[in-house]
Design an enzyme around this catalytic site. Sequence first.
Site, PDB file in Angstrom:
ATOM      1  N   GLU A 145     -31.043 -30.473 -59.129  1.00  0.00           N
ATOM      2  CA  GLU A 145     -30.796 -29.755 -60.383  1.00  0.00           C
ATOM      3  C   GLU A 145     -32.078 -29.187 -60.997  1.00  0.00           C
ATOM      4  O   GLU A 145     -32.525 -29.622 -62.073  1.00  0.00           O
ATOM      5  CB  GLU A 145     -30.078 -30.658 -61.391  1.00  0.00           C
ATOM      6  CG  GLU A 145     -28.664 -30.975 -60.988  1.00  0.00           C
ATOM      7  CD  GLU A 145     -27.869 -31.689 -62.084  1.00  0.00           C
ATOM      8  OE1 GLU A 145     -28.477 -32.233 -63.019  1.00  0.00           O
ATOM      9  OE2 GLU A 145     -26.628 -31.673 -62.003  1.00  0.00           O
ATOM     10  N   GLU A 308     -21.658 -32.984 -56.728  1.00  0.00           N
ATOM     11  CA  GLU A 308     -21.416 -34.133 -57.608  1.00  0.00           C
ATOM     12  C   GLU A 308     -20.158 -33.826 -58.404  1.00  0.00           C
ATOM     13  O   GLU A 308     -20.133 -32.868 -59.172  1.00  0.00           O
ATOM     14  CB  GLU A 308     -22.588 -34.344 -58.573  1.00  0.00           C
ATOM     15  CG  GLU A 308     -23.898 -34.654 -57.897  1.00  0.00           C
ATOM     16  CD  GLU A 308     -25.065 -34.813 -58.887  1.00  0.00           C
ATOM     17  OE1 GLU A 308     -24.813 -34.959 -60.104  1.00  0.00           O
ATOM     18  OE2 GLU A 308     -26.218 -34.762 -58.431  1.00  0.00           O
TER      19      GLU A 308
END
Length: 667
Positions: A145, A308
């Site tokens: 991320e 995720e």
Amino acid sequence: MMDLYYGADYYPEHWPENRWEVDAELMENCKINIVRVGEFAWAKLEPAEGEYNFDWLDKAIDILSKHDINVVIGTPTAAPPKWLVDKHPEILMRDEKGHPRGFGTRRHYCYNSPVYQKYTKEIVKKMAEHFKGQSSIVAWQIDNEFGCHDTTRCYCENCLQKFRKWLKEKYGDIDELNKAWGTIFWSQIYRSFEEIILPAYTVCDSQDHSNPHNPGLMLDFYRFSSDSVVKYQKLQIDEIKKYSLVPITHNLMGHFDQIDYFDLSKDLDFVSWDNYPNNQWNKASYQLTAMAHDLMRGIKNKNFWVMEEQSGPCGWSVMGDTPKPGQIRLWAYQAIAHGAEAILYFRWRACTFGTEEYWYGILDHDGIPRRRYYEVQQVGRELSKLSDLILDSRVVAQIAIVKSYDNLWSHELQPHNSNFDYNGLIAQYYKGLIANNVSVDMISEECSFDKYKVVFMPAFNLMTDEIQSKVEEYVKNGGVLVITFRSGTRNWDNSITTKTLPGYFKKISGIEVEEFDSLNQGRKVIINGIDSECSASIWCDILKTSEAETLATYGSDYYKGKSAITVNNFGKGRVYYIGCDLDNEFMKKLLYIIISDAGIRTNIPKSVKGVETVLKKKDTERYLMILNHNSYPVNINVGGKYKELITGDIIDGSVYLLPFGVAILRD
Ligand code: GLA
Ligand code: ZN
């Protein structure tokens, strides 16, 4: 035939070795065939500089592969270890006031630090070398991320030097830069690139939430920061590619805006992203989640993975709601409907220590399977039979919304009105469209428009001559273009155009913006048209129609009776200009008129509150996914005979969906 990837994010290093075998068995029992590992494990992989220890990970991968579980391996650079930070504190990112953002959480590094880049290359190389023969590794994930926790923009000395270089490459000559930024304003003229500053803390800061720096400088700094991440990522990709041919991805965030994801993903083999519909900080509507999925598909015009996917209640200090029975399943099917080809749940098991103790996964802290595990298992069993249908399927979309990061940043810096939000406007158009039961592609302005019947460019503010020509060509050849207030008002360098508004869109829209009115302190202006009424509360463009036809007019204020929404024929196509903000009902109705005029048919069934439909195509076959986001059952009229593909049942006339239920109908 290959099975769809289905799995979890797994941290073997958080658990005793004698548990790994139990985990693998439990995974296999719910059809898990992939896990992601390693992305925060630097301190365990290299406990001291130059001392590597990959044995534990080899062992874990070995156990997993005995259960036919594949691996995505993450490079661990989102968490530089303590020894590295202590030896080289200069790798730390700095904030606007020049303070280092220190060790203690994660992402505490500067993308432009040559020292950090050197260490990055070294660990990535060592991993790529070590794992090159490991056949169960099916993908790499770079870092984790990028930009999360506000870590895209750094104000350190390295960034300053790199920014100057970036500008020199862009403008060549300092006079060009002065012209583009308009540095004559407040005596800001730079005599050389060596004089350039970073937009750090200055005098007019913090008076309100606006940034007082030169808008040209600001936008270039945002672009530079995004480019810096792209380059940093490339450095890792290049290293891996020397040893491995497996595809490489990065886990993006659905609603994150500091990095141009279209740019970032050019170097990736496929896009993946992290989907948390309901956590400590945020409860996303199903429409916003749908839009994020569509953006992820649009970024490379290709199906994507969810790296995720939420599988439990989650937060850091407090927790969001527990997913209700059926929601984990529904979210997985929603992702698949919009183009996901792999689902990995975050996380396999809740951790008993660290910042994310409250981030629950498939298993609770005690590691015992319960309701959420059994729901994951149910989905696993269902998906294993649907792989063929899902892999390489396409969403059938004839409509596109253009999202531009440059435009987004420009609006963020100067939103025109304190209630204006570029993303919010895009989301409102998106929601209005899917409420009419059609699918939408989220694309960039660089993408080809040709395959779309209707293209939306909401508040597309920054423009170039090239984009103008492209758009004109598209409409001339029969395309329908929808633009709004604040479209075409600025040049790509973020200065304001001297063209009469709507600037670059004036010719094709057949109107002139005579005046505009930014609505403040709760002021509202009535809009009448399309047999409806609503009110604007952000912005009104007061339009003079030269060639265009009026679809709605203002019903109050001094411009009562003047045009608010228009449509103009141009070549074989048409251009809609929507000069004000609208409420959701009016928007939905207007969008219905626009798309049906363009010959787009909406999906059967007709829209039902809280129910989403996505039409998909696999080879020559078409199927309709129906997703009930309501916590109550619904009976949907589908008017015909279909086979339901999860259960195999024959549906005649109507389909009954449980709370959070899903159906897949084949014609
Ligand atoms: C992100 C990160 C994960 C984890 C979760 C939960 O998506 O990628 O590492 O931190 O959020 O906070
Ligand atoms: Zn920096």
